[in-house]
Write an enzyme that holds these catalytic residues in place. Sequence first.
Site, PDB file in Angstrom:
ATOM      1  N   GLU A   1       0.842  -1.464   0.155  1.00 26.29           N
ATOM      2  CA  GLU A   1      -0.064  -0.008  -0.193  1.00 26.29           C
ATOM      3  C   GLU A   1       1.019   1.227   0.084  1.00 26.29           C
ATOM      4  OE1 GLU A   1      -2.337   1.226   3.376  1.00 26.29           O
ATOM      5  OE2 GLU A   1      -1.843  -0.684   4.264  1.00 26.29           O
TER       6      GLU A   1
ATOM      7  N   SER B   1      -8.037   5.288   8.170  1.00 22.95           N
ATOM      8  CA  SER B   1      -8.656   5.002   9.507  1.00 22.95           C
ATOM      9  C   SER B   1      -7.583   5.462  10.564  1.00 22.95           C
ATOM     10  CB  SER B   1      -8.964   3.649   9.735  1.00 22.95           C
ATOM     11  OG  SER B   1      -9.680   3.050   8.444  1.00 22.95           O
TER      12      SER B   1
ATOM     13  N   SER C   1      -0.431   6.855   8.734  1.00 23.93           N
ATOM     14  CA  SER C   1       0.819   6.345   8.296  1.00 23.93           C
ATOM     15  C   SER C   1       1.748   7.764   8.289  1.00 23.93           C
ATOM     16  CB  SER C   1       1.096   5.398   7.529  1.00 23.93           C
ATOM     17  OG  SER C   1       0.994   3.807   7.861  1.00 23.93           O
TER      18      SER C   1
ATOM     19  N   ARG D   1       8.879   4.102   6.289  1.00 25.35           N
ATOM     20  CA  ARG D   1       7.700   4.702   7.254  1.00 25.35           C
ATOM     21  C   ARG D   1       8.267   5.025   8.469  1.00 25.35           C
ATOM     22  NH1 ARG D   1       4.404   2.321  11.095  1.00 25.35           N
ATOM     23  NH2 ARG D   1       2.123   2.813  11.042  1.00 25.35           N
TER      24      ARG D   1
END
Lengths: 368, 749
Positions: free
Chosen positions: A133, A187, A190, A202
């Site tokens: 993703e 939701s 990140s 990340r």
Amino acid sequence: ILLKSFPWFGMDIGGTLVKLVYFEPKDITAEEEQEEVENLKSIRRYLTSNTAYGKTGIRDVHLELRNLTICGRTGNLHFIRFPTQAMHRFIQMGRDKNFSSLHTTLCATGGGAYKFENDFRTMADLELLKLDELDCLIHGLLYVDSVGFNGHPECYYFENPSDTQNCVKKPCCLDNPFPMLLVNIGSGVSILAVYSKDNYKRVTGTSLGGGTFLGLCCLLTGCETFEEALEMASKGDSTNVDKLVKDIYGGDYERFGLQGSAVASSFGHMMSKDKRESISKEDLARATLVTITNNIGSIARMCAVNEKIERVVFVGNFLRINTVSTKLLAYAMDFWSKGQLRALFLEHEGYFGAVGAFLELLKSSEEP
Amino acid sequence: MAGHSSGTNRGSHSMDKSITLPPDEIFRNLENAKRFAIDIGGSLTKLAYYSTVQHKVAKVRSFDHSVKEADGDPLYEISVQEEITARLHFIKFENAYIETCLDFIKDHLVNTETKVIKATGGGAYKFKDLIEKKLKLKVDKEDEMSCLIKGCNFVLRNIPHEAFVYAKHADSEFRFQTTHPDIFPYLLVNIGSGVSIVKVESEDQFERIGGSSIGGGTFWGLGALLTKTKVKFDELLQLASKGQHTSVDMLVKDIYGGAYGSLGLTGDLIASSFGKSATADKEFSKEDMAKSLLHMISNDIGQLACLYARLHNLNRVYFGGFFIRGHPVTMHTITYSINFFTKGEVQALFLRHEGYLGAIGAFLKGAEEDNPNQYSWGENYAGSSGLMSVSPDLNPMQRARSGTFDMLEMDRLERQLVNLPLLQDPSSYIPDTMDLTEDALAREYWLYCFEEALDGVVKRAIASQPDMPEAAERAEKFRQKYRHKLQTLRNQPFAYGSLTVRSLLDTREHCLNEFNFPDPYSKIKQKENDVALRYYLKVVKSLEELSWEQRQFALVRGLLAGNVFDWGAKRPWLVDAYNQWIERLKGPPHTCALFFVDNSGIDIILGVFPFVRELLGRGTQVVLASNSGPALNDVTNGELQILTERIAAMDPVIHSAFKEDRLTLVQSGSSSPCLDLSRLDKVLATVVRERQTDLVIIEGMGRAIHTNYYAMLSCESLKLAVIKNSWLAERLGGKIFSVVFKYEVPPKH
């Protein structure tokens, strides 16, 4: 070039929403049209002639990218979303429309690509091509920014973010986007530090995201949808719910340079029973929105400073129709960094993962 | 207030009903109290005052030796004198008792010099008028955060086991940390209704580098809304501890079906707090929502703390504020969050006296003219309540505690305490050999041991004061107090930091002092010194007749057992580095030896002095370090002074060395039978440095076995003792009366 056969889809199955992009070719020749199998045609007609699908599916018409040329084909890119809860109905539809006979690859990203992989296989005889993703997010974002928004820039910021009267949305170019801190608010949240198309990490994430806003709002106000929650929030006043610095110190807390209007304790007034009984649902919705947004702003700012990145790009569906939050984030970045950081936003806020998955489909078609 | 004349009685009456201890045992030494400070929080009030304590001390005084003394005359005179020392009192109680407490203080406050009370905390405004009216003192408000930090610096500097790491599932929940000699810089994360993150760089230098509005007030306020009940903060925590957050939170596995492997995110990780509650057709339990909220807030604070710690390159992060305040639930969630976000690089630290920081700080601000930071202070175990476990399951201790008072007392030490400059690594030095907090078997044994020994101690205490008829009554009070302390420590071994043999011994000394038994062994010591002195010359003469090799062995045995018993005759010993020591002695002499001495009588006179004599003969200077105050039958600095003079009068070797300052006496700064090398008299440290000390000798069980057995020094060291306890001997792999002779040379750089 060996072209991937139609239909061209990209899908991003998130925790709350499924985002779907669909490429509608506008350069179909008569010959092609004749060869086009019936169910492919019906899918195209169904998607392009409606703006709502079933009870909960919606096509964001205003986001449609028109006359896009990609892999030698020209057409329009459509943006569709529906709740992840409706995923099984969607898979059933794929079965009913005999999607598997089309011999296309279904490129999917997001957690749901993993979670529903087996359901696609057993229910609709469909194999998913699962994609990461974060890769998809970055590729999709860079692509949409490069093609622009029907002749306008995809990216925007707020001028005079610290001045509510004169705060205005301004388009801008993301010509040299690196390095950027990419904050994806779905939701959950990140946060990525992106140094080039394929070089990113990340940095962190937080569980206080869009899902938290909606979840808390549902519990506190009994609302049911994001739109409802935002509508209430737009009418509420969070200072009835939050305890401000001035509520504690009578004014500014000068020793620490804190303004009296700063929030000292989110929901702090709600410790008192009397106050709990005197506030409205709208106030509660607003306070929830402000709390979540400020917290994301605060974490993003700390990450930007730690990673030494000045450009902070906020994306994700939490920002959809949510000017309260975008303006608040713009203000927070500007104010707390004393103008060092700039918050940037993108028009297709939540769809980049799906676009990235769509691009991956075309990429795989180039490699026979 | 109408009918104020009856206020006193009414006040005392209502206190008797609500307080489990009589008020004069809570607000102690009020007669001499001055410099008041008060910190009024949301639910608890903390009162601080400075007072002086008059208590008895045993002093020794040499007789005039110019007069020829008759045989049988005592060596020196012991007198019990009154001494005044300074003590800080801190008392914590529920806000509900403020009025009755103020009444009590007013009635007992004699000191008329006091005009002002320093005040801090959110409630200081609310109760200002009440305080001014009741106490007739002017309320002087101090900034909350600067008080907090001043208090934090004070406890970190003066209480060795102040900070701890919390581990919910470990054998001992609280793991106490050795305080780094340099306490700065550190991060203080204060979680009140909001969160303040403060970087503290020095005593006066600190900066609020950040904060968050999501704090204890958010947990409380949002929690009250969600659970739709009128709850107290503690009740909400209790609800949370019973809940399951997974029914409310959206986890990684709810989105992925499992873990998000490529990012290393496990399936159980929370992806979206309250992510599952975005639905109208489901009911959620109060417990589950409270738990989810607790996780959300703790994780958020932990994350921010980590971001700030990283940005400012700090790895010591202390957490405080009412959200933490000894609540195992929040200490656990915060610890978990910090571990998660820093991958274990930063540890969440908590403070034993966290609740007192504001009051201590406010007090210090008012006491600046007394220069409290110039002194070292020590926690008085007799007068302090110790740390309680406030488990949300409300254990019986906790239930008994609500409605009672918590106390902290700090004694001003006469000397400033510093590290021994010869420690290899002061930041990792741990004095105690065994941590009884973690070792349940050892704890059981030693608690039993001290309980068994209590009768003997009581008897000895009474016998030491034959002229005082009320001694028996006082000794009985001592017995009750110490037994109660042992009981407390059985239930809460972590009450005063790590439980150790040293802390058990020190607690006993504090309790004895409390009831004016300053030196129960004084008479015995006197007698034994007297007897030993008579044999001194005989022993020295017989040693001189031995060959060099024989003499060295005899000297070591003398140190071990004062030559009296047969202990140590047979080698090899349990720990036996004797051969290495003899080889070393054949080499060049040491420049200066620091000798931590042990007992009075035979040990010091017939064991230590001959050994010292030999060192002096080699050209080594000797510094004898003895206790500043009495502990068991250990020789005190005052006694040693007299003994040295007496020996010098008999022995020209000692005489010239003493006169020429090649033999020097210093105080250790301690009144413990054990030895903490990180808290020694500053003068000792200076002498050690000036004389280029290259040998440290530590003798006796208390100093060389219970403590310092594993201490690493930067110079050569000798640790020697006979293990006079079969349990401990077995633990170390030997039998009772095993000999430890440890000679260590630090690795060369």
